[in-house]
Design a protein around this motif. Structure first.
Motif, mmCIF file in Angstrom:
data_model
loop_
_atom_site.group_PDB
_atom_site.id
_atom_site.type_symbol
_atom_site.label_atom_id
_atom_site.label_comp_id
_atom_site.label_asym_id
_atom_site.label_seq_id
_atom_site.Cartn_x
_atom_site.Cartn_y
_atom_site.Cartn_z
ATOM 1 N N GLY A 204 0.789 -1.221 0.000
ATOM 2 C CA GLY A 204 0.000 0.000 0.000
ATOM 3 C C GLY A 204 0.818 1.266 0.000
ATOM 4 N N LEU A 205 1.997 1.231 -0.626
ATOM 5 C CA LEU A 205 2.869 2.405 -0.693
ATOM 6 C C LEU A 205 2.731 3.073 -2.054
ATOM 7 C CD1 LEU A 205 5.988 0.776 0.967
ATOM 8 C CD2 LEU A 205 4.604 2.601 1.965
ATOM 9 N N THR A 206 2.780 4.399 -2.051
ATOM 10 C CA THR A 206 2.617 5.157 -3.287
ATOM 11 C C THR A 206 3.929 5.209 -4.055
ATOM 12 O OG1 THR A 206 1.011 6.535 -2.140
ATOM 13 C CG2 THR A 206 1.817 7.331 -4.255
ATOM 14 N N VAL A 207 3.862 4.889 -5.334
ATOM 15 C CA VAL A 207 5.016 4.985 -6.221
ATOM 16 C C VAL A 207 4.902 6.227 -7.101
ATOM 17 C CG1 VAL A 207 6.261 3.842 -8.095
ATOM 18 C CG2 VAL A 207 5.373 2.499 -6.188
ATOM 19 N N TYR A 208 3.666 6.558 -7.476
ATOM 20 C CA TYR A 208 3.458 7.763 -8.293
ATOM 21 C C TYR A 208 2.020 8.212 -8.105
ATOM 22 C CZ TYR A 208 3.043 10.946 -12.248
ATOM 23 O OH TYR A 208 2.825 12.054 -13.028
ATOM 24 N N HIS A 209 1.834 9.506 -8.042
ATOM 25 C CA HIS A 209 0.488 10.082 -7.965
ATOM 26 C C HIS A 209 0.535 11.444 -8.654
ATOM 27 C CE1 HIS A 209 -3.198 11.416 -5.385
ATOM 28 N NE2 HIS A 209 -3.411 11.470 -6.694
ATOM 29 N N GLY A 210 0.007 11.489 -9.850
ATOM 30 C CA GLY A 210 0.041 12.735 -10.591
ATOM 31 C C GLY A 210 -0.568 12.578 -11.958
ATOM 32 N N SER A 211 -0.273 13.518 -12.826
ATOM 33 C CA SER A 211 -0.855 13.524 -14.159
ATOM 34 C C SER A 211 -0.290 12.379 -14.993
ATOM 35 C CB SER A 211 -0.568 14.853 -14.835
ATOM 36 O OG SER A 211 -0.997 14.827 -16.176
ATOM 37 N N VAL A 212 -1.135 11.837 -15.848
ATOM 38 C CA VAL A 212 -0.699 10.756 -16.742
ATOM 39 C C VAL A 212 0.344 11.276 -17.732
ATOM 40 C CG1 VAL A 212 -1.501 9.234 -18.591
ATOM 41 C CG2 VAL A 212 -2.838 9.446 -16.488
ATOM 42 N N LYS A 213 0.250 12.547 -18.092
ATOM 43 C CA LYS A 213 1.166 13.111 -19.075
ATOM 44 C C LYS A 213 2.595 13.206 -18.545
ATOM 45 C CE LYS A 213 -2.516 15.844 -21.217
ATOM 46 N NZ LYS A 213 -2.997 17.202 -21.553
ATOM 47 N N LYS A 214 2.748 13.225 -17.229
ATOM 48 C CA LYS A 214 4.070 13.421 -16.657
ATOM 49 C C LYS A 214 4.663 12.158 -16.042
ATOM 50 C CE LYS A 214 3.192 18.290 -15.522
ATOM 51 N NZ LYS A 214 3.173 19.311 -14.442
ATOM 52 N N VAL A 215 3.936 11.027 -16.130
ATOM 53 C CA VAL A 215 4.420 9.821 -15.457
ATOM 54 C C VAL A 215 5.708 9.306 -16.107
ATOM 55 C CG1 VAL A 215 2.915 8.334 -16.840
ATOM 56 C CG2 VAL A 215 3.762 7.532 -14.651
ATOM 57 N N GLU A 216 5.764 9.317 -17.443
ATOM 58 C CA GLU A 216 6.967 8.814 -18.111
ATOM 59 C C GLU A 216 8.150 9.744 -17.851
ATOM 60 O OE1 GLU A 216 6.575 7.283 -22.095
ATOM 61 O OE2 GLU A 216 4.388 7.360 -21.934
ATOM 62 N N GLU A 217 7.850 11.016 -17.774
ATOM 63 C CA GLU A 217 8.919 11.967 -17.481
ATOM 64 C C GLU A 217 9.514 11.715 -16.100
ATOM 65 O OE1 GLU A 217 9.403 16.788 -16.719
ATOM 66 O OE2 GLU A 217 7.626 15.996 -17.758
ATOM 67 N N TYR A 218 8.649 11.418 -15.132
ATOM 68 C CA TYR A 218 9.125 11.164 -13.768
ATOM 69 C C TYR A 218 9.984 9.910 -13.712
ATOM 70 C CZ TYR A 218 9.021 9.516 -8.937
ATOM 71 O OH TYR A 218 9.386 9.025 -7.715
ATOM 72 N N PHE A 219 9.513 8.815 -14.301
ATOM 73 C CA PHE A 219 10.268 7.560 -14.228
ATOM 74 C C PHE A 219 11.534 7.628 -15.072
ATOM 75 C CE2 PHE A 219 6.257 5.807 -12.644
ATOM 76 C CZ PHE A 219 6.736 5.074 -11.574
ATOM 77 N N THR A 220 11.491 8.412 -16.133
ATOM 78 C CA THR A 220 12.713 8.591 -16.913
ATOM 79 C C THR A 220 13.780 9.274 -16.078
ATOM 80 O OG1 THR A 220 11.409 8.731 -18.948
ATOM 81 C CG2 THR A 220 13.659 9.568 -19.028
ATOM 82 N N GLY A 221 13.346 10.203 -15.249
ATOM 83 C CA GLY A 221 14.298 10.866 -14.357
ATOM 84 C C GLY A 221 14.920 9.915 -13.360
ATOM 85 N N LEU A 222 14.221 8.795 -13.074
ATOM 86 C CA LEU A 222 14.776 7.784 -12.171
ATOM 87 C C LEU A 222 15.608 6.751 -12.917
ATOM 88 C CD1 LEU A 222 11.702 7.093 -9.835
ATOM 89 C CD2 LEU A 222 13.662 8.585 -9.392
ATOM 90 N N GLY A 223 15.679 6.901 -14.220
ATOM 91 C CA GLY A 223 16.435 5.931 -15.013
ATOM 92 C C GLY A 223 15.611 4.774 -15.499
ATOM 93 N N ILE A 224 14.299 4.864 -15.381
ATOM 94 C CA ILE A 224 13.403 3.787 -15.841
ATOM 95 C C ILE A 224 12.760 4.259 -17.135
ATOM 96 C CG2 ILE A 224 11.395 2.377 -15.271
ATOM 97 C CD1 ILE A 224 12.016 2.851 -12.332
#
Length: 1111
Positions: free
Chosen positions: A722-742
């Motif tokens: 039950g831990l949050t990995v991402y919570h935000g706009s769908v348009k920015k999800v790939e940008e966020y994970f790309t910043g993590l190297g994913i």
């Protein structure tokens, strides 16, 4: 029942008082005879006048003497005597034939009749000796002053009596002293019986046959009685009757079946067309179609039963095959009205489009004509310019050449302005008087159509709804890329009601399972906003459904930590339950209702009460149109037994139930599971339209397609625990994970890739230095949220460990926890269940202030809506009802044929079987009322629909079965069993019984699962009936028997039948009721008890309905 049984079950109080009742007979008759003796001392005259005077004296004395013993009879025999005068006349009213008294007076010496009739003391002594002892081994009375161990005169023998000595005068009212009767012994007179061991005569009651006995030389028995002559006394002859008791021990005294006895000394065979039961004083006429031969003991009315069976059978077959026609006809008429409205609206819309096209063409032609005219005039002006100048220069003063030219030009300008004005008016008002007056489809349609609240007919309502829908479609076509503000402005144009908005913000939301202390959610922070569609994704076990349940206030059995804000305030989500829709994962939809009926009921109960019916129809039609359910709107949803709509359509109906109530917050649990891509897109487009109206939508989604994924506004990605990995706009999800190297590989759906990483299926690159367990911590650090202390160690994890652990799921921090013993685990489970029950009860009785600003229909209005729904469901279940009735018919035939009415027990055996059979069959049938609808009720009650209205409507509709089923059963049982009690009495008892057991079945249906409920419904009637009919030996069992409904039902049946037995049956009636502990005056009380049991059971069932309501 036997004489010994009567003795065993009697009690001392009643046995001591029973002689008082029978003493009335002796006292009355003896007083009359005493008067005769005092008047002359001679015998009774043979003249008719003397006999008439003698009869009048007897019955005048009898009438006067009943008042003396009335108090004692009411006190001691109220359990078997309801009307003293009626029972007295039924047993000892000899006014119709007193010849047996005259014959006895003529047979005996003058005035000897009064010296032979028993006094009150003797009658009391006889019945006290008969009933008082616990065990009776002989058929004669106890020793007395006339018949004892030292003295045994001939009058002591059965059927013989003796006279009081000369000069001895007795007081007939004396109930203490027994006179000495030792002289002039002789046989008992006809019409009297002389008990064995006494020396006096007692009149035989009406319905008996008491002739002088005749000796059968072969057997030595005095027939028709069963006593023998005393041995060694050849001069002794047979006397009269010797005993009056219950029918089992003195049936020879009863007037035999097939004959009737108008007096106690006369027996006549029944003629053809009549029947005579045992103990009859007259013959009764048979029904028209009944079969009654000569000497018939009962009328055979099975023909009526067979006719009723055939009639009811044909009716049930018609119902079985035509049960759907009533609703189908109504649905077809409604469908025609709707199709007519749709066709009219579409024709009008098409005509309007054609007119607009024609108007545009005309406008273009008008503009072209105007341009051409202007060019023409310009050329003429350029060609005639010099001539005009010359004319102007040559013009003389006072001429009108210039004014004429000026007027011509002014007219042209005026024509031009009028044409432009007309086109402008047409453009502004295409339906004005300058355009066409379109009245297609309904010639009587007024120019100013009425608003929704002014519509009454079905056609007008549908026309209003579809006209609005067509306008909305047109607006959407013009504005394909609508925003929230754009929809609000569009709603203003087409009168769409604005909904209150709900924003749910949560900070450090944590859920811990009570008892086991297991965390289901942890440190979830964020918010879901109005006008946006949020998708909750994650691997299995990540707590997605738990998260939405917590937001909806349905997480029972858990301790919730953190803060949840509703519109920025700390308020309970239950305060807004009237405008919150929750779509469960399972398709909880009424299968025996159509798609439209399911949606329409939800709209009527959950929309605001002040919304008119046409506007509610508009809401429902809009949902049906948006969900693509138009082709199946009149189709049944379907059940396991009956095929209905497809699974995808059923899923959309499940969502539509919440959409029709116009929610402000809509939570959906896996609405796209089981749907194909096109159906999922159709559903999501409908939800996006709801979001554009300001609805806050959040849903759990499993493996959406890329197209579907892009249709969401926000994404909530949860990891296991039950831990949050991402919570935000769908348009920015790939940008966020790309910043993590994913980085998402090509041709891979992003959500699938992220979930595979969280499951540990996809390995993360070692260069990223991440473990999938670190992703929740990275999200906390990214947003500046506090990190729990036990998760701080994940921040500085070694990359090598990350790469190793990511492939295999990492190290389980809980693997090293100490193991508990079996008893400890069991104790934890018990505590968890107790906490869960407490939490459920707390939620069931939780009362929150209503902040939804919506007033839904009240209990009575919802009760009306439920009545309509349940009635439709019952009509569609008519085949099942027909089978129930058929089984009851067969049960009535079998039990009525096998369990014939026994005069000794007043039909107790047949009624016992009736109580068991009717209870069992009616309880099993009543289980269907609530067992199959519990999930539907739990869903509806959570949304604010009244549980009381639901329960009352179900019970009200079931009253139809409560009224009809006793008729169905009795139509067979009564005519095949033919008891003495009336059909009406049996029906009333059976009606109360069915009402009682139906309430008990409600408790089983609501509290238990279907399997255990059926088992209890079968066992309970059998066990309780066995307890109620058990011999009284144990005080505890007797106490249980007194509160068992079968005891009261049996008592009501037996008492209603026993009331019809009078005259010679009086002792049998009293003995049987005494043995079973029944009371003839408690018939109404038995019915009241059955009704109260039904009411109490229904109250308990309703409480169970509230307590067992699962969140």
């Amino acid at each position: 029942m036997g004489r010994e049984k009567l003795v065993v079950v009697s009690n001392s109080r009643r046995s001591a008082s029973l002689p008082l009742f029978l003493s009335v007979v002796v006292l009355c008759l003896s007083r009359c005879v005493t008067c005769a003796e005092d008047d002359g001392g001679g015998g009774i005259s043979s003249s008719p006048a003397s006999n008439q005077l003698f009869t009048q004296l007897i019955y005048k004395s009898m009438y006067n003497f009943t008042s003396i013993f009335r108090a004692d009879i009411q006190k001691n025999f109220d359990f078997c005597i309801q009307d003293i005068d009626a029972d007295w006349n039924g047993a000892f009213n000899f006014s119709s034939d007193t010849r047996f008294l005259s014959a006895c007076a003529k047979k005996l010496k003058a005035g000897d009749v009064m010296r032979r009739i028993c006094t009150a003391a003797e009658v009391k002594f006889y019945f006290k000796s008969y009933f008082g002892s616990r065990k009776r081994s002989s058929n004669y009375a106890s020793p007395n002053n006339n018949c004892n161990l030292t003295s045994w005169i001939p009058g002591c023998e059965p059927g013989w009596s003796c006279s009081i000595g000369e000069g001895q005068k007795t007081d007939i009212k004396n109930s203490k002293d027994m006179p000495s009767r030792t002289g002039e012994c002789g046989p008992c007179c006809e019409g009297f019986f002389c008990p064995h061991g006494l020396t006096c005569m007692i009149p035989c009651p009406l319905g008996s046959y008491c002739p002088t006995a005749t000796l059968n030389k072969d057997t030595g028995i005095c027939e028709p009685y069963k006593y023998q002559l005393p041995p060694g006394n050849p001069d002794h002859t047979c006397g009269g009757a010797d005993v009056w008791a219950d029918v089992s021990s003195s049936n020879e005294m009863f007037c035999s079946a097939g004959s009737y006895c108008p007096s106690t000394v006369q027996k006549i065979s029944c003629s053809k067309g009549h029947f005579c039961r045992t103990g009859s004083t007259s013959q009764q006429s048979c029904f028209q179609f009944a079969k009654c031969d000569q000497r018939s003991s009962n009328q055979n009315i099975t023909a009526y039963g067979l006719l009723l069976f055939l009639g009811l059978g044909v009716l049930l077959v018609i119902i079985y095959n035509c049960s759907d026609q009533v609703l189908s006809t109504r649905e077809r008429r409604q469908a025609k009205s709707r199709e007519k409205a749709v066709r009219s609206v579409r024709e009008t819309a098409q005509a309007r489009e054609k007119w607009k096209s024609a108007r545009d063409v005309a406008k273009k032609h008008a503009i072209g004509l105007q341009t051409q005219l202007s060019r023409t005039f310009s050329r003429r002006k350029s060609m005639k310019g010099p001539e005009m100048l010359r004319g102007l220069s040559q013009a003389k003063a006072g001429t009108d050449a210039v004014p004429e030219q000026s007027n011509s030009k002014g007219k042209k300008d005026k024509e031009k302005s009028n044409l432009t004005k007309m086109l402008q008016e047409i453009e502004d008002d295409p339906e004005g008087h300058l355009g066409f007056n379109l009245e297609i489809g309904d010639k009587n349609l007024k120019k100013n159509a009425p608003r929704g609240k002014q519509l009454h007919t079905q056609s007008q309502i549908f026309k209003f709804a579809y006209n609005q829908i067509e306008k909305e479609k047109a607006m959407q076509e013009q504005n394909k890329n609508l925003t929230f503000s754009g929809v609000i402005s569009m709603a203003t144009d087409i009168d769409i009601r604005k909904r209150p908005t709900i924003e749910v913000a949560f900070k450090d939301l944590t859920l811990t399972l009570k008892g086991k202390h297991k965390r289901l959610l942890r440190c979830v922070t964020g918010k879901i906003s109005p006008g946006r569609v949020s998708a909750v994704m994650g691997p299995s076990g990540a707590g997605k459904t738990t998260f939405l349940s917590a937001l909806a206030g349905k997480a029972t059995g858990c301790t919730m930590g953190g803060t949840v804000l509703i519109n920025g305030k700390v308020e309970s989500i239950h305060s807004y339950k009237k405008i919150i829709g929750f779509v469960p994962q399972d398709d909880i939809v009424h299968g025996n209702l159509t798609v439209e009926e399911n949606l329409w009921f939800s709209a009527r109960c959950r929309l605001a009460a002040d919304i008119s019916k046409p506007e509610k129809v508009l809401v429902v039609e809009r949902v049906i149109e948006s969900l693509g359910l138009q082709p199946v709107r009149d189709s049944l949803v379907g059940t396991v037994e009956r095929r209905g709509i497809s699974g995808g359509q059923r899923k959309r109906v499940n969502v539509g139930l919440e959409m029709v109530m116009e929610p402000s917050l809509l939570i959906l649990d896996e609405p796209t599971s089981g749907l194909d891509s096109s159906s999922s897109q159709l559903l999501l487009r409908a939800l996006r339209r709801e979001a554009l109206e300001g609805v806050n939508i959040s849903m759990v989604v499993h493996q959406p397609s890329y197209t579907l994924y892009k249709m969401f506004d926000d994404l909530i990605l949860l990891a296991k625990g039950g831990l949050t990995v991402y919570h935000g706009s769908v348009k920015k999800v790939e940008e966020y994970f790309t910043g993590l190297g994913i980085i998402v590989p090509e041709r891979v759906n992003p959500p699938d890739h992220y979930i595979d990483i969280l499951e540990g299926i996809v390995k993360l690159n070692i260069s990223s230095g991440l473990n999938y367990k670190q992703l929740p911590v990275r999200w906390m650090l990214h947003n500046g949220y506090p990190v729990p202390p036990d998760m701080l160690k994940l921040i500085d994890s070694v990359p090598s460990q990350a790469g190793e652990n990511s492939a295999h799921g990492g190290h389980n921090s809980e693997a090293g926890t100490e193991e508990h013993s079996f008893a400890g685990d069991m104790w934890e489970d018990v505590k968890c269940k107790v906490e869960l029950k407490k939490d459920i009860m707390h939620h069931n009785f939780l009362k929150s202030k209503d902040l939804s600003d919506r007033v839904t229909p009240g209990v009575l209005q919802q009760y009306k809506y439920f009545l309509g729904r349940v009635s439709k469901q019952r009509l569609r279940e008519a085949r099942i009802q027909a089978v129930d009735y058929l089984i009851l018919l067969l049960a009535g035939v079998c039990l009525g044929t096998l369990a014939k009415v026994s005069d000794e027990t007043f039909g107790a055996l047949g009624y016992t079987y009736t109580v068991i059979a009717v209870s069992l069959l009616c309880m099993i049938a009543a289980l269907r009322s609530f067992s199959l609808d519990k999930l539907h009720h739990w869903r509806e009650s959570f949304s604010g629909i009244s549980s009381l209205a639901y329960f009352m409507a179900k019970d009200t509709i079931d009253h139809f079965n409560t009224i009809i089923k006793p008729l169905v059963y009795l139509s067979m049982f009564y005519f095949f069993n033919n008891p003495r009690s009336s059909f009406g009495d049996n029906y009333v008892v059976l009606l109360c019984l069915v009402y009682c057991v139906t309430g008990i079945a409600y408790v089983f249906a609501i509290y238990f699962e279907p399997g255990p409920a059926q088992l209890w419904s079968v066992l309970l009637p059998v066990v309780l009936t066995l307890i109620a009919t058990r011999d009284k030996q144990d005080d505890f069992v007797d106490l249980i028997a007194k509160v068992c409904y079968p005891k009261w039902a049996l008592e009501a049946f037996v008492v209603s039948n026993a009331k019809k037995y009078s005259g010679v049956w009086l002792i049998t009636r009293c003995g049987s009721l005494m043995a079973n502990g029944y009371n003839v005056n408690k018939w109404g009380l038995c019915l009241i008890y059955l009704i109260l049991t039904g009411i109490i059971s229904r109250t308990i069932a309703f409480i169970c309905l509230i307590l067992t309501r699962k969140k």
